[in-house]
Structure formats: C-alpha cells, structure tokens
Design a protein around this motif. Structure first.
Motif, PDB file in Angstrom:
ATOM      1  N   SER A   1       0.814  -1.223   0.000  1.00  0.00           N
ATOM      2  CA  SER A   1       0.000   0.000   0.000  1.00  0.00           C
ATOM      3  C   SER A   1       0.842   1.267   0.000  1.00  0.00           C
ATOM      4  CB  SER A   1      -0.931   0.008   1.219  1.00  0.00           C
ATOM      5  OG  SER A   1      -0.184   0.023   2.422  1.00  0.00           O
ATOM      6  N   GLY A   2       2.168   1.107  -0.049  1.00  0.00           N
ATOM      7  CA  GLY A   2       3.049   2.265  -0.156  1.00  0.00           C
ATOM      8  C   GLY A   2       3.535   2.814   1.168  1.00  0.00           C
ATOM      9  N   GLY A   3       3.117   2.238   2.290  1.00  0.00           N
ATOM     10  CA  GLY A   3       3.565   2.724   3.594  1.00  0.00           C
ATOM     11  C   GLY A   3       4.870   2.079   4.008  1.00  0.00           C
ATOM     12  N   ARG A   4       5.982   2.509   3.413  1.00  0.00           N
ATOM     13  CA  ARG A   4       7.254   1.803   3.572  1.00  0.00           C
ATOM     14  C   ARG A   4       8.217   2.476   4.539  1.00  0.00           C
ATOM     15  NH1 ARG A   4       7.889   0.377  -2.918  1.00  0.00           N
ATOM     16  NH2 ARG A   4       5.784  -0.479  -3.116  1.00  0.00           N
ATOM     17  N   ALA A   5       7.816   3.556   5.158  1.00  0.00           N
ATOM     18  CA  ALA A   5       8.698   4.243   6.095  1.00  0.00           C
ATOM     19  C   ALA A   5       8.982   3.339   7.292  1.00  0.00           C
ATOM     20  CB  ALA A   5       8.042   5.544   6.569  1.00  0.00           C
ATOM     21  N   GLU A   6      10.269   3.168   7.583  1.00  0.00           N
ATOM     22  CA  GLU A   6      10.735   2.364   8.713  1.00  0.00           C
ATOM     23  C   GLU A   6      10.284   0.904   8.631  1.00  0.00           C
ATOM     24  OE1 GLU A   6       9.680   4.266  12.347  1.00  0.00           O
ATOM     25  OE2 GLU A   6      10.708   6.132  11.858  1.00  0.00           O
ATOM     26  N   LEU A   7       9.821   0.463   7.476  1.00  0.00           N
ATOM     27  CA  LEU A   7       9.348  -0.908   7.352  1.00  0.00           C
ATOM     28  C   LEU A   7      10.506  -1.902   7.356  1.00  0.00           C
ATOM     29  CD1 LEU A   7       6.809  -2.585   7.124  1.00  0.00           C
ATOM     30  CD2 LEU A   7       6.864  -2.279   4.643  1.00  0.00           C
ATOM     31  N   LEU A   8      11.700  -1.475   6.906  1.00  0.00           N
ATOM     32  CA  LEU A   8      12.849  -2.373   6.904  1.00  0.00           C
ATOM     33  C   LEU A   8      13.184  -2.819   8.325  1.00  0.00           C
ATOM     34  CD1 LEU A   8      15.121  -3.843   5.455  1.00  0.00           C
ATOM     35  CD2 LEU A   8      16.486  -1.733   5.577  1.00  0.00           C
ATOM     36  N   GLY A   9      13.109  -1.894   9.268  1.00  0.00           N
ATOM     37  CA  GLY A   9      13.378  -2.239  10.661  1.00  0.00           C
ATOM     38  C   GLY A   9      12.388  -3.268  11.188  1.00  0.00           C
ATOM     39  N   GLU A  10      11.121  -3.105  10.842  1.00  0.00           N
ATOM     40  CA  GLU A  10      10.096  -4.065  11.261  1.00  0.00           C
ATOM     41  C   GLU A  10      10.373  -5.442  10.663  1.00  0.00           C
ATOM     42  OE1 GLU A  10       6.049  -2.857  10.694  1.00  0.00           O
ATOM     43  OE2 GLU A  10       6.513  -0.742  11.062  1.00  0.00           O
ATOM     44  N   ALA A  11      10.743  -5.466   9.382  1.00  0.00           N
ATOM     45  CA  ALA A  11      10.991  -6.741   8.716  1.00  0.00           C
ATOM     46  C   ALA A  11      12.214  -7.439   9.302  1.00  0.00           C
ATOM     47  CB  ALA A  11      11.173  -6.521   7.216  1.00  0.00           C
ATOM     48  N   LEU A  12      13.257  -6.691   9.633  1.00  0.00           N
ATOM     49  CA  LEU A  12      14.446  -7.298  10.236  1.00  0.00           C
ATOM     50  C   LEU A  12      14.137  -7.848  11.627  1.00  0.00           C
ATOM     51  CD1 LEU A  12      17.169  -4.729   9.129  1.00  0.00           C
ATOM     52  CD2 LEU A  12      16.919  -7.092   8.335  1.00  0.00           C
ATOM     53  N   ALA A  13      13.263  -7.160  12.355  1.00  0.00           N
ATOM     54  CA  ALA A  13      12.848  -7.662  13.668  1.00  0.00           C
ATOM     55  C   ALA A  13      12.079  -8.981  13.515  1.00  0.00           C
ATOM     56  CB  ALA A  13      11.983  -6.618  14.381  1.00  0.00           C
ATOM     57  N   LEU A  14      11.264  -9.065  12.475  1.00  0.00           N
ATOM     58  CA  LEU A  14      10.546 -10.310  12.207  1.00  0.00           C
ATOM     59  C   LEU A  14      11.510 -11.425  11.843  1.00  0.00           C
ATOM     60  CD1 LEU A  14       7.541  -8.845  10.190  1.00  0.00           C
ATOM     61  CD2 LEU A  14       7.389  -9.963  12.422  1.00  0.00           C
ATOM     62  N   GLU A  15      12.555 -11.090  11.083  1.00  0.00           N
ATOM     63  CA  GLU A  15      13.548 -12.101  10.720  1.00  0.00           C
ATOM     64  C   GLU A  15      14.272 -12.610  11.963  1.00  0.00           C
ATOM     65  OE1 GLU A  15      16.878 -12.723   7.253  1.00  0.00           O
ATOM     66  OE2 GLU A  15      16.946 -10.855   8.400  1.00  0.00           O
ATOM     67  N   ALA A  16      14.565 -11.696  12.895  1.00  0.00           N
ATOM     68  CA  ALA A  16      15.205 -12.109  14.142  1.00  0.00           C
ATOM     69  C   ALA A  16      14.288 -13.018  14.948  1.00  0.00           C
ATOM     70  CB  ALA A  16      15.587 -10.876  14.961  1.00  0.00           C
ATOM     71  N   MET A  17      12.984 -12.718  14.947  1.00  0.00           N
ATOM     72  CA  MET A  17      12.025 -13.577  15.622  1.00  0.00           C
ATOM     73  C   MET A  17      11.988 -14.953  14.968  1.00  0.00           C
ATOM     74  SD  MET A  17       7.866 -13.305  16.003  1.00  0.00           S
ATOM     75  CE  MET A  17       7.870 -11.560  16.379  1.00  0.00           C
ATOM     76  N   ALA A  18      11.990 -14.966  13.642  1.00  0.00           N
ATOM     77  CA  ALA A  18      11.919 -16.237  12.911  1.00  0.00           C
ATOM     78  C   ALA A  18      13.093 -17.136  13.257  1.00  0.00           C
ATOM     79  CB  ALA A  18      11.879 -15.978  11.411  1.00  0.00           C
ATOM     80  N   ALA A  19      14.263 -16.547  13.488  1.00  0.00           N
ATOM     81  CA  ALA A  19      15.444 -17.340  13.805  1.00  0.00           C
ATOM     82  C   ALA A  19      15.298 -18.079  15.133  1.00  0.00           C
ATOM     83  CB  ALA A  19      16.672 -16.438  13.856  1.00  0.00           C
ATOM     84  N   LYS A  20      14.386 -17.595  15.991  1.00  0.00           N
ATOM     85  CA  LYS A  20      14.196 -18.207  17.309  1.00  0.00           C
ATOM     86  C   LYS A  20      13.058 -19.233  17.321  1.00  0.00           C
ATOM     87  CE  LYS A  20      15.482 -13.856  19.587  1.00  0.00           C
ATOM     88  NZ  LYS A  20      15.007 -12.794  20.534  1.00  0.00           N
ATOM     89  N   ILE A  21      12.321 -19.308  16.210  1.00  0.00           N
ATOM     90  CA  ILE A  21      11.111 -20.131  16.196  1.00  0.00           C
ATOM     91  C   ILE A  21      11.295 -21.286  15.231  1.00  0.00           C
ATOM     92  CG2 ILE A  21       8.625 -20.147  15.743  1.00  0.00           C
ATOM     93  CD1 ILE A  21       8.630 -17.141  16.324  1.00  0.00           C
ATOM     94  N   SER A  22      11.223 -22.502  15.750  1.00  0.00           N
ATOM     95  CA  SER A  22      11.475 -23.674  14.907  1.00  0.00           C
ATOM     96  C   SER A  22      10.427 -23.850  13.837  1.00  0.00           C
ATOM     97  CB  SER A  22      11.530 -24.932  15.783  1.00  0.00           C
ATOM     98  OG  SER A  22      10.289 -25.158  16.441  1.00  0.00           O
ATOM     99  N   GLN A  23       9.174 -23.388  14.096  1.00  0.00           N
ATOM    100  CA  GLN A  23       8.103 -23.566  13.120  1.00  0.00           C
ATOM    101  C   GLN A  23       8.101 -22.493  12.039  1.00  0.00           C
ATOM    102  OE1 GLN A  23       7.667 -23.228  16.448  1.00  0.00           O
ATOM    103  NE2 GLN A  23       5.975 -24.435  17.190  1.00  0.00           N
ATOM    104  N   ALA A  24       8.998 -21.534  12.123  1.00  0.00           N
ATOM    105  CA  ALA A  24       8.944 -20.394  11.214  1.00  0.00           C
ATOM    106  C   ALA A  24       8.974 -20.820   9.759  1.00  0.00           C
ATOM    107  CB  ALA A  24      10.100 -19.440  11.505  1.00  0.00           C
TER     108      ALA A  24
END
Length: 454
Positions: free
Chosen positions: A363-386
């Motif tokens: 939808s074009g709301g990309r401000a600071e979205l990279l930080g959110e996505a990297l935080a999700l990637e860090a979460m995924a690394a901790k979750i075996s079901q990711a």
C-alpha cells in the motif's frame, strides 16, 4: 460459562438417552449401554480435568476457556453405534489395567486445548510407558497416537510424524481400523505442512481417503478430519480447484458428526472460503468468511486465535481485490489477537506480523518498514516452526525493501533464500515460486538488467 453449561446439558441428555434406549425401548443391549456409560464417564472426566487446569491458570489465560470446551469431544459421540468400541484383552485383570490407562489418555485431551503442550507431552510419554508395560498392542497404538499429537503441538514435527506412522502400523496389526484412519489423517496433516515432503502427502491422499471411507457412516468425525487434511494439502500444493471441491465435501461431512459444535462448521467454512478466493470466486469467499466469523465471534468472543485466523483470511481477500485499508485493519486486529493469545514470540505472531508488513509495503507505507521486517527475521530465527509459514514471504519482502534503497547485494541475498525455500517446499511449478520469480524480475529491472528481467 455458557459453553460449559451447554456441554453439561448435552452430557446429561446423552446419559438419560443411553438408559432409556436400553432399558425402556430395548434398542441397545446392556453391553452397548456399558460402552456408552464408560464413554460418557471419560467425557465427564475430561471436563473435570479441564476445570482443574483452569483453576491453576492466571486470569490472562482464561480466554482459552471457550476454545478448550469447544475442542472437547462431544457427549453425543458416545451415542454412535452404541458408544466407543473397545478392543480389550481376554484377561479380566489386564482389562482393568487397559481401561485405567485409557482413562489417563482421555484426561490428556484438555492439555491440548489449553496449549499446555510441554506438560502434556511428559504425561503422554508416561502413559505410553505404562501401555508398553501392559503389552496390549491396541493400547500402545492409542498411546503413541496421543504422544504424536503433543509432539506436533509442541513443534516436534518429525517426532510426531514418526509417532503417527508407528501408531497407524501397530493399529493395523491389531485390527484397530478407526485408529488406523485417524493416525494416517494426522500423519497427512503433518507431512503436508513440512518442507521437502509435500509430494509425499499428495501421494498418500488416495489410500488415506480409501481407508477413511471404509468406516462409512460409523466414522463421520474421522471422515471429516480426512477431508479437512486433504483440503489443506491441496491448498498448500497450489491445486486450488481440487481444494475447493474437497473443502465443500468436508463442510457437508461436518453436518453428519454427532454433537458437532458450531465452530467445527466455522472451520470448514474458512477452508472453503480460502479455496474459493484462490480460484477468483471473491464474493462467494467473502460470504463464507463472514459466516465463519459470525459463528466464531458468537462462540469465542472477539479476542480468540480462531477469530484472528479468519480476520487474516478476510484481510488477504480484501488485499486481492485492492481494498488495502480494510485489509490492513483486519490484519492489525489479527496480529493483536495473536500477541495477546501467544505472547510476543510465536509462529502465529510471526505469520500475522509478516502479513501486515507485506500489506504495508503493497500500500506504499514503507517508512521504517525495513526495521520491522528485520525484527521479524530475528524472531523467525528463534522459532522452529517459522519455516512452515512465512520464510518465503519474509525474504521476498526484505529483498524488495533493500532494493528500494539500492542495496542490491543485500536484496539478492534475501531473494536467494526465498528462492531456495520455495524450490525446496513447493517445487518450481507452484504460485509461490512464481512470486519469487516476479521479485527477481523486479530486482533485475531495478538494476537495469532488462534482458535478465525479461
């Protein structure tokens, strides 16, 4: 409380009916009455265990009451063919031991519904050890099946898959045909979700369906579960037209289950809606989602994980039809529900979070979205079901965000991860793989590598 009251009313009605049909109308034998009473006693014991577990929980977990009660096996299931048929040894003393362990296994069901997987798994292993000491093969198969359910719920998918296979094989050797079908149903559901083996699940569909069909009208619950697992397998494989037909069959089968709760129908409605959305029948999908949501809101309230799942389906449908604000609103609610239900780091939270981030990007709301996505990637690394749900979409999103900042090397690295995951999980003839190719084409175009993009 109302769900508990409904369960109690149904239990009392089934207990009275069992006596009347045997001793007033003579339509069932005393032996059948005994089976029905034992079945009803186990159902009541499940409720007692559930209530005891709830008393020891803190208030934040009480939102699971409705889900737990809704997930308990209905007292009406004890009326089917005169109650549960038990395979028992001839020795009366061994019979008593087998029944005692079966009571223990029945008492584990509330642990699944309350998401108390670690404790339940330990108890399931204890019951399996006792069953093995008894040496009665049908009981050992039942205990392996229960342990498999807890292993999968706790995220130990490979162990659960093996337990279901062992349970099915032992049940077949023991003549426990309904458990054979149930165990292979569960095996199918696990295999379909796992990376690297979706083709194995597809190959198993026909024989598992044939096995469930042997039970005919005697196993409506087994047949419904098989059709649900089949629908999920076909959806994951990208065979959406077949999934639509299978989902409609599952919905029709749910009606045949004695005492089926409304939320069972809601779950089947959700699967059909998802399939219809995939084949472009958007209005039909929307109507089915709304019916599913209405049932879940009435049964669970507004803050239940099943409501969150349906909201995510509605969000995806809105995004497909270009209604991004409605999609983001539903996705935001879905994420909030997941966090409240499971805590900050859980694969359901990850799935909801990745979907919301993806919507913001579209939808074009990309401000600071990279930080959110990297935080999700860090979460995924901790979750075996990711790896089961969000790895491909998350890596594609990170690639797009880095490309937007002209960080093409970073973008290529994430896209390579997405391509590997899509190839491993789905193969190269799946829509998810096409999504990765689209992103690769966009990345090449951003670098003015137009021939490669084409």
């Amino acid at each position: 409380v109302s769900a508990l009251d409904q369960y109690d009313t149904e239990w009392r009605a089934q207990r009275a009916r069992a006596c009347e049909e045997t001793r007033v109308h003579g339509t069932h034998s005393e032996e059948a009455l005994g089976r029905r009473v034992r079945c009803l006693d186990r159902r009541k014991h499940e409720v007692d265990v559930l209530l005891n577990r709830l008393e020891s929980n803190d208030a934040q977990r009480l939102h699971k009451v409705a889900r737990a009660v809704g997930g308990l096996r209905s007292p009406a299931s004890c009326s089917l063919d005169g109650g549960e048929r038990e395979l028992l040894p001839e020795d009366s003393e061994q019979q008593a031991g087998v029944r005692a362990i079966r009571d223990e296994l029945a008492a584990l069901h509330p642990f699944l519904e309350l998401s108390q997987y670690k404790e339940g798994l330990g108890l399931a292993q204890d019951s399996l050890s006792k069953a093995q000491e008894q040496g009665w093969p049908p009981l050992i198969a039942e205990a392996r099946f229960i342990r498999g359910q807890f292993e999968v719920a706790a995220g130990h998918f490979d162990q659960g898959r093996e337990s279901f296979m062992q349970a099915a094989q032992l049940a077949a050797e023991s003549g426990h045909q309904q458990l054979v079908a149930e165990a292979w149903n569960q095996w199918l559901a696990v295999v379909a979700e796992r990376p690297r083996v979706p083709s194995e699940a597809l190959d198993a569909l026909a024989p598992i369906e044939a096995l469930a069909l042997r039970g005919g009208e005697l196993w409506p619950e087994t047949m419904a579960r098989m059709l649900s697992a089949k629908t999920q397998t076909l959806l994951l494989a990208g065979r959406y037209l077949e999934a639509e037909k299978s989902g409609e069959r599952a919905l029709a089968q749910v009606v045949k289950i004695p005492g089926a709760t409304p939320v069972r129908r809601a779950s089947a409605l959700h699967d059909v809606a998802l399939a219809k959305g995939r084949v472009g029948k958007y209005q039909e999908a929307s109507d089915l989602y709304e019916k599913s949501l209405a049932i879940e809101l009435a049964y669970y309230g507004h803050n239940h994980p099943e409501v969150g799942h349906t909201l995510r389906g509605i969000s995806a449908l809105n995004a497909t039809t270009g209604r991004y604000q409605e999609a983001i609103s539903a996705a935001t609610d879905s994420l909030r529900i997941a966090v409240e239900a499971f805590g900050a780091e859980h694969y359901e939270v990850l799935t909801a979070g990745v979907w919301l981030a993806e919507l913001k990007y579209r939808s074009g709301g990309r401000a600071e979205l990279l930080g959110e996505a990297l935080a999700l990637e860090a979460m995924a690394a901790k979750i075996s079901q990711a790896e089961l749900r969000s790895e491909i979409r998350l890596q594609v999103l990170l690639s797009q965000l880095y490309a937007g900042q002209s960080l093409f090397e970073n973008a290529s690295g994430h896209l390579a991860k997405a391509e590997s995951a899509a190839r491993t999980r789905h193969g190269t003839a799946h829509l998810n793989y096409a999504t990765v190719l689209d992103a690769q084409a966009e990345l090449y175009a951003a670098q003015s590598r137009h021939a490669e993009a084409l």
